[in-house]
Design an enzyme around this catalytic site. Sequence first.
Site, PDB file in Angstrom:
ATOM      1  N   TYR A  33       0.827  -1.208   0.000  1.00 25.93           N
ATOM      2  CA  TYR A  33       0.000   0.000   0.000  1.00 25.93           C
ATOM      3  C   TYR A  33       0.863   1.259   0.000  1.00 25.93           C
ATOM      4  O   TYR A  33       0.605   2.212  -0.751  1.00 25.93           O
ATOM      5  CB  TYR A  33      -0.907  -0.043   1.222  1.00 25.93           C
ATOM      6  CG  TYR A  33      -1.840   1.128   1.409  1.00 25.93           C
ATOM      7  CD1 TYR A  33      -2.981   1.262   0.630  1.00 25.93           C
ATOM      8  CD2 TYR A  33      -1.587   2.089   2.389  1.00 25.93           C
ATOM      9  CE1 TYR A  33      -3.850   2.332   0.822  1.00 25.93           C
ATOM     10  CE2 TYR A  33      -2.449   3.156   2.581  1.00 25.93           C
ATOM     11  CZ  TYR A  33      -3.577   3.265   1.799  1.00 25.93           C
ATOM     12  OH  TYR A  33      -4.437   4.325   1.994  1.00 25.93           O
TER      13      TYR A  33
ATOM     14  N   LYS B 249       0.909   4.101  -2.925  1.00 27.43           N
ATOM     15  CA  LYS B 249       0.545   5.485  -2.636  1.00 27.43           C
ATOM     16  C   LYS B 249       1.709   6.444  -2.888  1.00 27.43           C
ATOM     17  O   LYS B 249       1.497   7.602  -3.273  1.00 27.43           O
ATOM     18  CB  LYS B 249       0.054   5.596  -1.192  1.00 27.43           C
ATOM     19  CG  LYS B 249      -1.292   4.922  -0.948  1.00 27.43           C
ATOM     20  CD  LYS B 249      -2.384   5.476  -1.853  1.00 27.43           C
ATOM     21  CE  LYS B 249      -3.767   5.039  -1.424  1.00 27.43           C
ATOM     22  NZ  LYS B 249      -4.831   5.576  -2.321  1.00 27.43           N
TER      23      LYS B 249
END
Length: 302
Positions: free
Chosen positions: A171, A175
Site C-alpha cells: 500500500y 501510494k
Amino acid sequence: MSELCRDRVVIVTGAGRGIGRAHALAFAAAGARVVVNDVGVALDGSATGEGPAARVVAEIEQAGGKAVPSTDDVADFAGAENLVRTAVESFGGLDVLVNNAGFVRDRMLVNLGEDEWDAVIRVHLKGHFASLRHAAGYWRGEAKAGRTPDARVINTSSGAGLLGSVGQANYSAAKAGIAGLTVVAAAELGRYGVRVNAIAPSARTRMTEEVFSAAMARPADGFDAMAPENVSPLVVWLGSAESAGVTGRVFEVEGGKVSLAQAWRHGPEVDKGGRWDAGELGPVVEKLLAEGPEPEPVYGAS
C-alpha cells in the site's frame, strides 16, 4: 455548500462507500453532475455482488442532483476508457477526475505474498494511471480542437505513501507511486488546461476502521474528526475553477486540518569534482546526515 462546481462533470472512483461516497455527495451538492464509479468489492478486493454505486446515485437523485452509476474496473485499461466514455456520453464532457478507488491487503513484508503485492499495486497505482490516461486523452483532444478545458484531477495518496507504514509495504509503495504520478501529470498536462493535485486523507473508512478507535473518531465536543465527509470540501475546491493556480501539490487533510505536504527536495551536498573512492565516503555521509533534517518517522515504527 455553495454551488462551486455548478454543471461541472465529475468522475469519482471508488465512490460507493467511505471517502469516495462523501466526495460524490459533496460534488453533487456543489452543483456537479457525477459519475459514481464503484465495482462493488469487499475490503480485500473480492467480489460481493453488491451495487453501492447505484445506491449513491439514488441518494444524489433524491436530493435533486444528477448522477449516473459505473461499475467499470478502473484498473482494467478498457474499463477505465469506458468510464471516461460514460461521463462524456451521459453529460456531454468531463471536467474533473477524482481517483479514489482502492483496497488493502496488509502484511508484514516477510509475509507479503506476490498476489497481495500485485493486487494492491494494480488497483491503486494502475487504477490511477488508467483513468488518468484516458481522461488526459480526452482533454488533449479537446485542447487540440480549440476547446481548451478547465480540467482537474485529484488523486488519492496517503500518509503511508508519504512517510511509509509498517505492515503496509504494498500500500505504501502504491501510494508513493501515486504522489510521483501526480507531479509528473501536472507537469505534462498543464498545456492542455489540466491541473493535477493529490490528497493524503485521514478518515474512518473500511480500510481504517480498525486504526481509528471510536474514542478518537467521536470526541466529547461532538465533532467527528474522522468522518470521511471532512475530506471532501478540499476535494470539491480542488475540482472547482477557483483552483486554477494550484497544480502538482499534495495536501494532507484530517478533520478540520489541511496541510501542504513537503516533497522530496535536494539537500546538503559535497562535490569532490571527480569519482569518489568507497573508503572516502564514510565521513562524507556523516557530514550530510549531520547537516540535513531528521526524516519523519514511519507510521507504526517503534
